[in-house]
Design a protein around this motif. Structure first.
Motif: not given
Length: 234
Positions: A202-227
């Motif tokens: 299981p993994y989460r994606i660490g984002l930085v406040e004010g940074g750029e973020w474009r969610e990759p296609a299919g990420l939210s559908g990965d059963p190991m993705f936790r937010g």
């Protein structure tokens, strides 16, 4: 995690983050899990967060160094807390293990909902085997009511030894993969994140406040993705 070099939970946090899938600036108020550094003032709305990773102390690289606390015991009635230990060496003396366990119990006794321990260590992609051995020992010492989380580099999925990654997956509950350097999102992060299924945990994606973020296609559908976990800067 070496933030200068490289740098789940709830389904609702995934849904909120999906609002940013078109790209843009990371607005912390759209997320539910956060990382809080010492010296960073907690915003008023943080009390409504789902989870907060709180950097509590560090083990420096000097031989014989102890666990150095970086804050007093929090008393937070709202979010679930993770006690984060910043680690520069893995050859822990028994006193360090005892102190970390003591602090977890102290935080819990203070009325906090404690999810567990997160280890923040600069584990090089080619050094994951040794790291896995350290974490297996640590997991064996933690009471089962507490989870074990780690931070991770994006290139683990591309260059990490599969056997070492399997050993990591066998002893940790999650890895927070960090996508930024300093205060900016690392360019080309989408190419790295495409291989996160290879982590096998299981993994989460660490984002930085004010940074750029474009969610990759299919990420939210990965059963190991936790937010996502947003690292707050101010």
């Amino acid at each position: 995690m070496n933030r200068r070099a490289m740098l789940g939970g709830a389904l609702s946090s995934v849904a909120l983050a999906a609002c940013d899938a078109g790209g843009g600036i990371v607005d912390p108020r759209r997320y539910e899990a956060f990382f809080l550094w010492p010296g960073v003032t907690a915003p008023g709305w943080l009390g409504q967060a789902g989870e907060v990773y709180v950097l509590a102390g560090e083990v420096r690289h000097d031989p014989g160094s102890r666990f150095e606390p970086l804050r007093t015991t929090p008393r937070v009635p709202g979010p679930t807390l993770w006690l984060v230990a910043r680690v520069e060496r893995l050859d822990w003396e028994e006193a360090i293990h005892r102190e970390v366990l003591r602090l977890l119990a102290l935080w819990e006794a203070a009325g906090n909902r404690v999810a567990g321990l997160q280890v923040d260590f600069d584990a090089a992609t080619r050094g994951l085997d040794r790291y896995a051995a350290f974490l297996a020992d640590l997991r064996g010492r933690l009471p089962r009511r507490w989870k074990l989380s780690i931070t991770g580099l994006m290139d683990w999925s591309a260059g990490g030894d599969p056997a070492a990654l399997r050993r990591l997956a066998g002893c940790v509950d999650e890895v927070v993969v960090q996508t930024y350097q300093g205060r900016r999102t690392i360019p080309g992060y989408a190419a790295y994140l495409a291989g996160l299924r290879k982590l096998g945990m299981p993994y989460r994606i660490g984002l930085v406040e004010g940074g750029e973020w474009r969610e990759p296609a299919g990420l939210s559908g990965d059963p190991m993705f936790r937010g996502h976990v947003v690292f707050l800067l101010a």
